[in-house]
Design a protein around this motif. Structure first.
Motif, PDB file in Angstrom:
ATOM      1  N   ARG A 146       0.823  -1.213   0.000  1.00  0.00           N
ATOM      2  CA  ARG A 146       0.000   0.000   0.000  1.00  0.00           C
ATOM      3  C   ARG A 146       0.857   1.263   0.000  1.00  0.00           C
ATOM      4  NH1 ARG A 146      -5.154  -1.484   0.289  1.00  0.00           N
ATOM      5  NH2 ARG A 146      -5.764  -3.402   1.388  1.00  0.00           N
ATOM      6  N   GLU A 147       2.056   1.176   0.551  1.00  0.00           N
ATOM      7  CA  GLU A 147       2.920   2.354   0.600  1.00  0.00           C
ATOM      8  C   GLU A 147       3.753   2.536  -0.661  1.00  0.00           C
ATOM      9  OE1 GLU A 147       5.277   1.917   4.116  1.00  0.00           O
ATOM     10  OE2 GLU A 147       3.659   2.538   5.468  1.00  0.00           O
ATOM     11  N   ASN A 148       3.973   1.458  -1.431  1.00  0.00           N
ATOM     12  CA  ASN A 148       4.931   1.538  -2.531  1.00  0.00           C
ATOM     13  C   ASN A 148       4.391   1.188  -3.923  1.00  0.00           C
ATOM     14  OD1 ASN A 148       7.749   1.963  -1.120  1.00  0.00           O
ATOM     15  ND2 ASN A 148       6.665   0.436   0.111  1.00  0.00           N
ATOM     16  N   ALA A 149       3.225   0.572  -4.005  1.00  0.00           N
ATOM     17  CA  ALA A 149       2.675   0.236  -5.322  1.00  0.00           C
ATOM     18  C   ALA A 149       2.200   1.494  -6.033  1.00  0.00           C
ATOM     19  CB  ALA A 149       1.527  -0.750  -5.162  1.00  0.00           C
ATOM     20  N   PRO A 150       2.172   1.487  -7.368  1.00  0.00           N
ATOM     21  CA  PRO A 150       1.628   2.632  -8.115  1.00  0.00           C
ATOM     22  C   PRO A 150       0.219   2.967  -7.650  1.00  0.00           C
ATOM     23  CG  PRO A 150       2.742   1.124  -9.607  1.00  0.00           C
ATOM     24  CD  PRO A 150       2.693   0.430  -8.264  1.00  0.00           C
ATOM     25  N   SER A 151      -0.145   4.223  -7.756  1.00  0.00           N
ATOM     26  CA  SER A 151      -1.416   4.690  -7.204  1.00  0.00           C
ATOM     27  C   SER A 151      -2.626   4.027  -7.852  1.00  0.00           C
ATOM     28  CB  SER A 151      -1.520   6.210  -7.356  1.00  0.00           C
ATOM     29  OG  SER A 151      -1.426   6.588  -8.734  1.00  0.00           O
ATOM     30  N   ASP A 152      -2.494   3.570  -9.101  1.00  0.00           N
ATOM     31  CA  ASP A 152      -3.641   2.942  -9.766  1.00  0.00           C
ATOM     32  C   ASP A 152      -3.606   1.415  -9.666  1.00  0.00           C
ATOM     33  OD1 ASP A 152      -1.454   2.642 -11.427  1.00  0.00           O
ATOM     34  OD2 ASP A 152      -2.560   3.057 -13.284  1.00  0.00           O
ATOM     35  N   THR A 153      -2.730   0.886  -8.828  1.00  0.00           N
ATOM     36  CA  THR A 153      -2.724  -0.558  -8.568  1.00  0.00           C
ATOM     37  C   THR A 153      -3.846  -0.884  -7.590  1.00  0.00           C
ATOM     38  OG1 THR A 153      -0.326  -0.700  -8.867  1.00  0.00           O
ATOM     39  CG2 THR A 153      -1.396  -2.504  -7.668  1.00  0.00           C
ATOM     40  N   GLU A 154      -4.624  -1.915  -7.914  1.00  0.00           N
ATOM     41  CA  GLU A 154      -5.685  -2.350  -7.003  1.00  0.00           C
ATOM     42  C   GLU A 154      -5.106  -3.393  -6.046  1.00  0.00           C
ATOM     43  OE1 GLU A 154     -10.178  -4.321  -6.999  1.00  0.00           O
ATOM     44  OE2 GLU A 154      -9.181  -3.846  -8.898  1.00  0.00           O
ATOM     45  N   VAL A 155      -5.133  -3.089  -4.758  1.00  0.00           N
ATOM     46  CA  VAL A 155      -4.613  -3.989  -3.738  1.00  0.00           C
ATOM     47  C   VAL A 155      -5.788  -4.738  -3.113  1.00  0.00           C
ATOM     48  CG1 VAL A 155      -3.282  -4.192  -1.615  1.00  0.00           C
ATOM     49  CG2 VAL A 155      -2.697  -2.412  -3.285  1.00  0.00           C
ATOM     50  N   ILE A 156      -5.755  -6.077  -3.218  1.00  0.00           N
ATOM     51  CA  ILE A 156      -6.862  -6.903  -2.740  1.00  0.00           C
ATOM     52  C   ILE A 156      -6.370  -7.763  -1.584  1.00  0.00           C
ATOM     53  CG2 ILE A 156      -8.581  -8.639  -3.362  1.00  0.00           C
ATOM     54  CD1 ILE A 156      -8.314  -7.717  -6.258  1.00  0.00           C
ATOM     55  N   ALA A 157      -7.063  -7.676  -0.454  1.00  0.00           N
ATOM     56  CA  ALA A 157      -6.650  -8.384   0.754  1.00  0.00           C
ATOM     57  C   ALA A 157      -7.341  -9.738   0.859  1.00  0.00           C
ATOM     58  CB  ALA A 157      -6.966  -7.551   1.988  1.00  0.00           C
ATOM     59  N   TYR A 158      -6.562 -10.757   1.236  1.00  0.00           N
ATOM     60  CA  TYR A 158      -7.076 -12.099   1.503  1.00  0.00           C
ATOM     61  C   TYR A 158      -6.667 -12.488   2.916  1.00  0.00           C
ATOM     62  CZ  TYR A 158      -7.860 -12.383  -3.542  1.00  0.00           C
ATOM     63  OH  TYR A 158      -8.298 -12.151  -4.830  1.00  0.00           O
ATOM     64  N   GLN A 159      -7.378 -13.463   3.463  1.00  0.00           N
ATOM     65  CA  GLN A 159      -7.124 -13.836   4.852  1.00  0.00           C
ATOM     66  C   GLN A 159      -5.997 -14.849   4.998  1.00  0.00           C
ATOM     67  OE1 GLN A 159     -10.929 -15.052   6.460  1.00  0.00           O
ATOM     68  NE2 GLN A 159     -11.456 -12.954   6.978  1.00  0.00           N
ATOM     69  N   THR A 160      -5.741 -15.657   3.987  1.00  0.00           N
ATOM     70  CA  THR A 160      -4.722 -16.700   4.102  1.00  0.00           C
ATOM     71  C   THR A 160      -3.857 -16.761   2.859  1.00  0.00           C
ATOM     72  OG1 THR A 160      -6.024 -18.474   3.102  1.00  0.00           O
ATOM     73  CG2 THR A 160      -6.353 -18.087   5.463  1.00  0.00           C
ATOM     74  N   ASP A 161      -2.691 -17.351   3.028  1.00  0.00           N
ATOM     75  CA  ASP A 161      -1.808 -17.591   1.892  1.00  0.00           C
ATOM     76  C   ASP A 161      -2.475 -18.524   0.886  1.00  0.00           C
ATOM     77  OD1 ASP A 161       0.734 -17.947   0.382  1.00  0.00           O
ATOM     78  OD2 ASP A 161       0.631 -19.961   1.246  1.00  0.00           O
ATOM     79  N   ALA A 162      -3.208 -19.515   1.361  1.00  0.00           N
ATOM     80  CA  ALA A 162      -3.886 -20.447   0.454  1.00  0.00           C
ATOM     81  C   ALA A 162      -4.855 -19.709  -0.459  1.00  0.00           C
ATOM     82  CB  ALA A 162      -4.612 -21.516   1.257  1.00  0.00           C
ATOM     83  N   GLU A 163      -5.635 -18.783   0.105  1.00  0.00           N
ATOM     84  CA  GLU A 163      -6.588 -18.016  -0.699  1.00  0.00           C
ATOM     85  C   GLU A 163      -5.868 -17.110  -1.695  1.00  0.00           C
ATOM     86  OE1 GLU A 163     -10.395 -17.375   2.210  1.00  0.00           O
ATOM     87  OE2 GLU A 163      -8.531 -16.383   2.775  1.00  0.00           O
ATOM     88  N   LEU A 164      -4.740 -16.557  -1.276  1.00  0.00           N
ATOM     89  CA  LEU A 164      -3.939 -15.703  -2.165  1.00  0.00           C
ATOM     90  C   LEU A 164      -3.498 -16.461  -3.410  1.00  0.00           C
ATOM     91  CD1 LEU A 164      -1.364 -13.627  -0.067  1.00  0.00           C
ATOM     92  CD2 LEU A 164      -2.879 -12.777  -1.844  1.00  0.00           C
ATOM     93  N   PHE A 165      -2.900 -17.625  -3.198  1.00  0.00           N
ATOM     94  CA  PHE A 165      -2.356 -18.371  -4.324  1.00  0.00           C
ATOM     95  C   PHE A 165      -3.473 -18.901  -5.218  1.00  0.00           C
ATOM     96  CE2 PHE A 165      -0.060 -22.206  -6.090  1.00  0.00           C
ATOM     97  CZ  PHE A 165       0.723 -21.459  -6.961  1.00  0.00           C
ATOM     98  N   GLN A 166      -4.591 -19.295  -4.627  1.00  0.00           N
ATOM     99  CA  GLN A 166      -5.733 -19.739  -5.429  1.00  0.00           C
ATOM    100  C   GLN A 166      -6.255 -18.609  -6.307  1.00  0.00           C
ATOM    101  OE1 GLN A 166      -8.390 -21.218  -2.424  1.00  0.00           O
ATOM    102  NE2 GLN A 166      -7.173 -23.055  -2.041  1.00  0.00           N
ATOM    103  N   ALA A 167      -6.248 -17.375  -5.783  1.00  0.00           N
ATOM    104  CA  ALA A 167      -6.691 -16.217  -6.564  1.00  0.00           C
ATOM    105  C   ALA A 167      -5.744 -15.960  -7.733  1.00  0.00           C
ATOM    106  CB  ALA A 167      -6.776 -14.982  -5.671  1.00  0.00           C
ATOM    107  N   LEU A 168      -4.444 -16.142  -7.509  1.00  0.00           N
ATOM    108  CA  LEU A 168      -3.473 -15.974  -8.586  1.00  0.00           C
ATOM    109  C   LEU A 168      -3.665 -17.055  -9.651  1.00  0.00           C
ATOM    110  CD1 LEU A 168      -0.980 -14.434  -9.646  1.00  0.00           C
ATOM    111  CD2 LEU A 168       0.453 -16.029  -8.354  1.00  0.00           C
ATOM    112  N   GLN A 169      -3.860 -18.281  -9.226  1.00  0.00           N
ATOM    113  CA  GLN A 169      -4.076 -19.379 -10.161  1.00  0.00           C
ATOM    114  C   GLN A 169      -5.335 -19.169 -10.996  1.00  0.00           C
ATOM    115  OE1 GLN A 169      -3.935 -22.478  -7.076  1.00  0.00           O
ATOM    116  NE2 GLN A 169      -2.252 -23.439  -8.201  1.00  0.00           N
TER     117      GLN A 169
END
Length: 261
Positions: free
Chosen positions: A164-187
């Motif tokens: 949130r402090e370093n990504a470009p201003s138009d980057t959408e940052v999406i929060a997930y609760q677990t690493d498993a959910e993160l990787f599934q979202a990427l897949q």
């Protein structure tokens, strides 16, 4: 890090939970008089999964760098190890410690001034880099290349803060609760990249399907945490055990086991 995994992970976590026991409320103590929540055991709260630091092995037991490190510390204190799985929010806030659910927290937790307001930390035991994981076909080679794209992070982590402090201003940052959910979202293609701790992202390169686009030094170090007040003797003993493990080679043995791929 992170909240307790749900749905697809429920069965394996239930199996792993067979190794954990209920807490007795802080009435036990070591031979040297250090208070414990369970007689004869060092009870550790963690947040699973966060491989390679904490996860459930094929045998249903909690394993990983943090778990093995905690097991060695417990053994050095003449204690067994017991593990409780909890939400990361409950870990970093100190809620689980205040409720006498466990003696210490071992959860790849970065030592920060904000957390030190509520927790007492051991000496640092691991220095961590942040990293950006993307699909192998991605044109992104840095965080700056994520402009207009979606980055997934784990809620409440230092990876979220950095993004949130370093990504470009138009980057959408999406929060997930677990690493498993993160990787599934990427897949699934729901996000374009994942920003989190380097060792965890390295576990998700998936034989070349995904790659590390960049690493970021943030000066982060992990520590084991205990209650802010009244844990001075416990923290001192943990630091003694960490020093001994570095001297006798056991720390390096565990480090090589999980981080030399």
């Amino acid at each position: 890090m992170l909240y307790k995994a749900r749905t697809a992970l429920a069965a394996v976590l239930a199996l792993g939970a067979l190794t954990a026991t209920a807490c007795s409320g802080g009435t036990a103590e070591t031979e040297s008089g250090i208070p414990l929540v369970n007689d004869g055991a060092l009870t550790v709260c963690s947040n699973v999964p966060f491989e390679p630091f904490e996860f459930v092995g094929e045998d249903g037991e909690y394993t990983g760098f943090d778990m093995d490190l905690s097991r060695e510390i417990a053994a050095g204190m003449g204690l067994e190890l017991e593990v409780q799985n909890a939400s990361f929010d409950g870990l970093q806030s100190g809620t689980v410690l205040a409720a006498n659910q466990c003696d210490i927290v071992a959860a790849a937790m970065t030592i920060t001034p904000e957390r030190e307001a509520n927790l007492a930390f051991s000496d640092p035991y691991y220095d961590s880099l942040q990293s950006l994981l993307v699909s192998a076909g991605s044109t992104a080679k840095s965080l700056e290349d994520m402009a207009g794209k979606k980055i997934g992070i784990q809620q409440g982590t230092t990876g979220e803060t950095y993004t949130r402090e370093n990504a470009p201003s138009d980057t959408e940052v999406i929060a997930y609760q677990t690493d498993a959910e993160l990787f599934q979202a990427l897949q699934a293609g729901n996000i374009d990249g994942v920003l989190q701790d380097l060792p965890v992202n390295l576990k998700h390169t998936d034989d070349g399907k995904y790659s590390i686009a960049g690493t970021y030094s943030t000066g982060e170090s992990y520590g084991l945490a205990a209650k802010k007040d009244g844990s001075e003797e416990l923290i001192a003993e943990i630091n003694t055990q960490l020093t001994e493990m570095r001297s006798n080679g056991k720390y390096q043995e565990l480090y090589n086991k999980y981080f030399t791929e």
